[in-house]
Design a protein around this motif. Structure first.
Motif: not given
Length: 276
Positions: A92-118
């Motif tokens: 029930x984590x409703x503020x989390x969503x996922x999308x399938x996309x190629x990381x090296x070509x994706x063009x997101x129109x959104x703005x974020x406060x933080x970028x993370x990766x592991x």
């Protein structure tokens, strides 16, 4: 997207591999959370997680930002994204969503406060270029936090033959796949060249005395996921690996030598967009 032919990631996205990713998420969960906190991930932030896999790092970020924030996890595997989405829904984590996309070509129109990766930059053809492009989606003062590894330092003390062989299978498979097995210590350079401020580094390593099975499970499960690529690249055959008994063999040999398994280094880097 034909996941089986995606050679930038040497482990195929099978259900077994997704189970391994969930185990890995728990195994490295403590340092991962430490890096997110060190980076300043906090309540209300909008976070983008690159290469989210089964969703563990995204879930940790979602816990920190709370319902007033949001997390978007991106991965090239539709199967991984679907499973991550089901996990978030079940919790029930409703503020989390996922999308399938190629990381090296994706063009997101959104703005974020933080970028993370592991454990993701090591699998990219151009980690610096991808990072530089993705930080363009950050708001002013945006933070960046990535976790990578150094597989070259993993070993057993005293040296245990079967353990050393298994670790070298992993490293050599990565090398022949064109993947950098020791990107962690170079994260500072990747950040700098991407236009970020000098990062703060968090470095951790796990040491497992012989009676502990957690470390050998991590090694054996990674080898299991890599076996098809090992065979394809001529690193080792299924017969050499003996995957069904590998974990027990590693455990027994460590016990017989009263040895310690030293895992790879895990390096976290935290930074902000460099001010003009």
């Amino acid at each position: 997207m034909d996941e089986a032919k995606d050679r930038s990631y040497p482990m195929e996205y099978t259900e077994e591999e997704l189970r391994r990713l969930r185990f890995q998420g728990r195994y490295w969960g403590e340092i991962s959370l430490e890096v997110l906190r060190e980076a300043g991930i906090e309540t209300g932030m909008r976070v983008l997680d690159l290469g989210c896999g089964a969703g563990d790092f995204s879930l940790q970020a979602a816990e920190l930002v709370g319902p007033s924030g949001s997390v978007l996890g991106i991965d090239r595997s539709p199967r991984a994204v679907q499973q991550a989405g089901r996990r978030a829904a079940a919790l029930k984590v409703n503020h989390l969503r996922f999308e399938a996309a190629d990381l090296e070509t994706i063009d997101l129109p959104l703005t974020f406060d933080a970028l993370i990766g592991r454990f993701i930059l090591m699998f990219l053809a151009d980690p610096t270029g991808t990072l530089a492009r993705m930080i363009g989606r950050l708001a002013p003062g945006g933070v960046v936090a990535f976790v990578e590894t150094d597989l070259e330092v993993a070993r057993s003390i005293p040296a245990v033959s079967r353990v050393e062989t298994a670790l070298e299978w992993i490293r050599e498979t990565f090398r022949r796949s064109g993947i950098c097995p020791d990107l962690g210590p170079l994260l500072w350079r990747v950040f700098r060249d991407a236009g970020l401020e000098e990062p703060r580094l968090v470095v951790r390593q796990k040491l497992h005395p012989a009676p502990c099975r957690e470390g050998v499970r991590w090694v054996a499960e990674l080898v299991r996921s890599l076996v098809p690529e090992m065979e394809r690249l001529g690193v080792a055959s299924v017969e050499e690996v003996g995957i069904e008994t590998l974990e027990e063999e590693l455990h027994q040999e460590l016990l017989s030598r009263e040895a310690t398994l030293c895992t790879p280094l895990v390096v976290g880097a935290c930074s902000r967009i460099r001010e003009s």
